[in-house]
Design a protein around this motif. Sequence first.
Motif, mmCIF file in Angstrom:
data_model
loop_
_atom_site.group_PDB
_atom_site.id
_atom_site.type_symbol
_atom_site.label_atom_id
_atom_site.label_comp_id
_atom_site.label_asym_id
_atom_site.label_seq_id
_atom_site.Cartn_x
_atom_site.Cartn_y
_atom_site.Cartn_z
ATOM 1 N N ILE B 161 7.608 5.914 -0.258
ATOM 2 C CA ILE B 161 6.764 4.979 0.496
ATOM 3 C C ILE B 161 5.486 4.668 -0.281
ATOM 4 N N SER B 162 4.839 5.710 -0.771
ATOM 5 C CA SER B 162 3.560 5.505 -1.462
ATOM 6 C C SER B 162 3.757 4.738 -2.768
ATOM 7 N N TRP B 163 4.881 4.959 -3.412
ATOM 8 C CA TRP B 163 5.168 4.221 -4.646
ATOM 9 C C TRP B 163 5.277 2.726 -4.352
ATOM 10 N N MET B 164 5.969 2.388 -3.296
ATOM 11 C CA MET B 164 6.115 0.960 -2.986
ATOM 12 C C MET B 164 4.771 0.361 -2.567
ATOM 13 N N ARG B 165 3.953 1.138 -1.903
ATOM 14 C CA ARG B 165 2.635 0.620 -1.532
ATOM 15 C C ARG B 165 1.743 0.469 -2.763
ATOM 16 N N LEU B 166 1.902 1.359 -3.721
ATOM 17 C CA LEU B 166 1.162 1.178 -4.981
ATOM 18 C C LEU B 166 1.602 -0.111 -5.670
ATOM 19 N N LEU B 167 2.897 -0.348 -5.708
ATOM 20 C CA LEU B 167 3.412 -1.560 -6.354
ATOM 21 C C LEU B 167 2.904 -2.829 -5.663
ATOM 22 N N ASP B 168 2.583 -2.708 -4.377
ATOM 23 C CA ASP B 168 2.028 -3.862 -3.653
ATOM 24 C C ASP B 168 0.603 -4.171 -4.074
ATOM 25 N N ARG B 169 -0.072 -3.161 -4.617
ATOM 26 C CA ARG B 169 -1.511 -3.294 -4.876
ATOM 27 C C ARG B 169 -1.872 -3.388 -6.352
ATOM 28 N N VAL B 170 -1.094 -2.738 -7.196
ATOM 29 C CA VAL B 170 -1.482 -2.588 -8.601
ATOM 30 C C VAL B 170 -0.368 -3.100 -9.509
#
Lengths: 292, 292, 292, 292
Positions: B161-170
């Motif tokens: 989950i956190s990886w996909m949220r990182l990909l959304d931001r950075v």
Amino acid sequence: MQNDLLRLDALNAMTAADFAAALGPVFENAPWVARNAAAARPFATLTALHKAMLTGIEALAAPALAEFLNGHPRLSPETLRRGTTAESTAEQTALGLDALDAEISARLDRLNAAYEARFGYPFILAVRKASLETLFATFERRLAASPEAERAEALAEVAAISWMRLLDRVRAAPTGSVSTHVLDTVRAAPAGGLGVELWRRESDGGMTRITSFVTNADGACDHHLLGGGDLAAGTYEWRYDTPTYFARHGYSTTARAYLGKVRVAFTVWNPEEHFHVPLLLSPGAYTTYRGS
Amino acid sequence: MQNDLLRLDALNAMTAADFAAALGPVFENAPWVARNAAAARPFATLTALHKAMLTGIEALAAPALAEFLNGHPRLSPETLRRGTTAESTAEQTALGLDALDAEISARLDRLNAAYEARFGYPFILAVRKASLETLFATFERRLAASPEAERAEALAEVAAISWMRLLDRVRAAPTGSVSTHVLDTVRAAPAGGLGVELWRRESDGGMTRITSFVTNADGACDHHLLGGGDLAAGTYEWRYDTPTYFARHGYSTTARAYLGKVRVAFTVWNPEEHFHVPLLLSPGAYTTYRGS
Amino acid sequence: MQNDLLRLDALNAMTAADFAAALGPVFENAPWVARNAAAARPFATLTALHKAMLTGIEALAAPALAEFLNGHPRLSPETLRRGTTAESTAEQTALGLDALDAEISARLDRLNAAYEARFGYPFILAVRKASLETLFATFERRLAASPEAERAEALAEVAAISWMRLLDRVRAAPTGSVSTHVLDTVRAAPAGGLGVELWRRESDGGMTRITSFVTNADGACDHHLLGGGDLAAGTYEWRYDTPTYFARHGYSTTARAYLGKVRVAFTVWNPEEHFHVPLLLSPGAYTTYRGS
Amino acid sequence: MQNDLLRLDALNAMTAADFAAALGPVFENAPWVARNAAAARPFATLTALHKAMLTGIEALAAPALAEFLNGHPRLSPETLRRGTTAESTAEQTALGLDALDAEISARLDRLNAAYEARFGYPFILAVRKASLETLFATFERRLAASPEAERAEALAEVAAISWMRLLDRVRAAPTGSVSTHVLDTVRAAPAGGLGVELWRRESDGGMTRITSFVTNADGACDHHLLGGGDLAAGTYEWRYDTPTYFARHGYSTTARAYLGKVRVAFTVWNPEEHFHVPLLLSPGAYTTYRGS
């Protein structure tokens, strides 16, 4: 299934003249093939009928064979403009030979001329299953073949063309079907509980879903699919819901899965045969092959 | 590529407070994770940044870990009705949890209740890559796991989950790419001259062709594809023009070919990695796998 | 490695007459091939030298080619009794043609007579790598080939024979080596930590272990094996300690394992080439292929 | 087959006391397992008998299960010196635990102590199928497992040990057999006419040829092999004469063949099952798997 197809038992029962008339155009400019095959009736399958027709051609001595091969029209826009048999017209048109651009057309002309000069008869190809890409790839390869090898290949194409023309006219025997079988190579066991769909490619290029099922404990469908005469020649596709299967077994999380849904396209050439398509499946690899 | 993504060098240069604010929602209800990771800067890749964030979670003692896991919202229509974080709302909605029919919703409630009773924290799943089918398949499997195994899997989902949220931001570092390599197992040699296309699945489910090329003498593309930052997480598909290749080599005539065009779907989870997809090809079988 | 082999640089430096004398027997009853190749020196590899020699044969017009092919002795006990070149005597004897029983000998005679009547030159086969089984299987297949296809195959055998004779006389360039690479398809990742042995088949049929290693994190050996001139033509075998690997990863218990140790036998024909042998491994299946 | 083995019908017919006496040592220090299973007779297969015995263990509550597991001797030289059951002595000795060098012995002691401290019962392994390599690989992996996962694995080893002890005492039902099936992926058709041998590994490590045959038109043997009670647990090897097959079909000349004879080793754990081993074959690759 097309309802206006002839039935094998009707073909077996009709007069020799009617039989010859019904199947005359199956071989290009060679109505004698059908005429001679009439005597070998009855035929239990289209495969047997086709084999009997081919036997007549295989028995030809060299001069008669050359004449037979030369009865085939050249594949080219020029042929279509001048007019040829209804069957060849339809086949060449389906491939788009009536609408080639000038450059492609000239390339085809050069290949035709070179081929005829080398082998003494026109290039024969079952164009209905071909694309322009496969046409040219095949043409260039065959132009370089030995006369003996090329004669064998030309006859194989004659067989392919006549087979498709038979399928246009006569309903195949209901002996064919398709099946799949999935092995889970992680557990070295059948992959039960896997969702599978079977799709068919339509003539317009679109895909239609025929059926779906969940594999049984043996990794297969409980019965053969498209049996009882429902199998038609054409292109099919298996679609396996591997992500759900992997998620259920914990082989890979959905988020990190490497493989997407697995699709295997295969072509049914003879709808009287059984087509078995196994799949060997693991999270990092899969193998498919024509089984038996 | 999205142009409004943060750049790693900007993240590396900003104040700790700004860094914490920018990445705070990456872990659900745990802004301290981003806050603590700020001190480990600079990060050369998103992979390194993510690893640093996960280190903070892996270091948690049991009570703090339980608290962290309990900070995750239940996956359910009820959660969406009551309101939760923007990120979880978007993720659950994308899976369709806001529009479940009553029967499915009740089934999900039963699973949630059983899970929480057994493990003491909510069921965590990276739902954006899931379907309802994989959600339920995963849920039932994990409900039967041991507490230790399940805690490990819950943490793996937190990572996803956190990886996909990182990909959304950075914006990811431009280190990833894809490639393929085709071996002709008939000739035991690379399959040169084979047409290949690379397609990407769009968010609406449609497919877009990214590029096409013809394999070189080594059976590969001359350079890695989608390099230089062009690779995004998502689902891709290789399409191989095997019928033309077979026709050129005379392995099978077009009319009788068994295999249709070969398609291999694969998922890119980390766009900073290289994804190599070999294909072992013959007229009667093919094998594909994740290479390295 | 044999120390009494000629070196390529010595061949490159010697007089044309010495060169021709050294390599004269490489082509059966055709010392002119070596004589003509002398002018194309220097050769960096045995592969280049061989190619230059073959060029001379490929350039022959039909009558000269027929004469060249007819310079080859019949493969038969009778040939050995009457006497032929030292090289052919050694090769035919190694296959056991000096000690055939009467029935086999008569069968060979019949095939030879039929072949010569059909093609006008003797049946040529690189017998050193053949067994009686492959000799007869090949003979019957080639007897049915077209003259053009058969001439191509006869020339391929001429190439194979001359290549092995070159390897008897000249040390290959040190460009060859072997390697393996193991992918774990359960984890979709390289199989690190797997014990691997490399064995070689000796001329007496026994196997000798050359080396052993444990795969690195990339599933491979840290460096190419048998490089620097240590690779000789012959048959090799990889042996993978898959049971220990499976036990370590918990894929299958030792007691219930399905697959035993995996062995892959492969033949090195040109020791100046690199032979890469990947293995795709799971508890329920494995795939190996010639990589590149 | 061993003729002094008990027959299932004799076991089914004997008194409960005799049954319990005959099978008492099958589970280590737990004669009650056999005693309880007597009531479930008759058994049609050894598999059914074994399953009935395991049911008794699976029904144990935690304290009784702990006691049962603690009834197993430590695997160590010290155990052998002090004396243990005849069965465990034989099994540990076969693995060589009576003759370990000091360093290995000390390593084993350390692992045993760590394991018992962590899990509260001795490390249990079906050592007869193990090597020292698989013993240590398994030991280190299991030492890191969760208590729940490890208990499941210990019970799996209990099942494996007892199964092998049953095979030592009782003749299996004659339901098992082996078969192979070879697909030629060049022609997408069964590989008929291929020479195949079946070998068995003897207890001294040597290989004995059991049978040989030539594949029929379906690429298989005409009947299942080792049926009728002739299949014993152990390691077997298929050997395929692929070079002759390739030579006959002209896929590769003998001299240039890449693949040597293909060998596939597989282990029969339950001789009441059928073991099907397909081979997908081409000149540049092959795949084998456990079929069904």
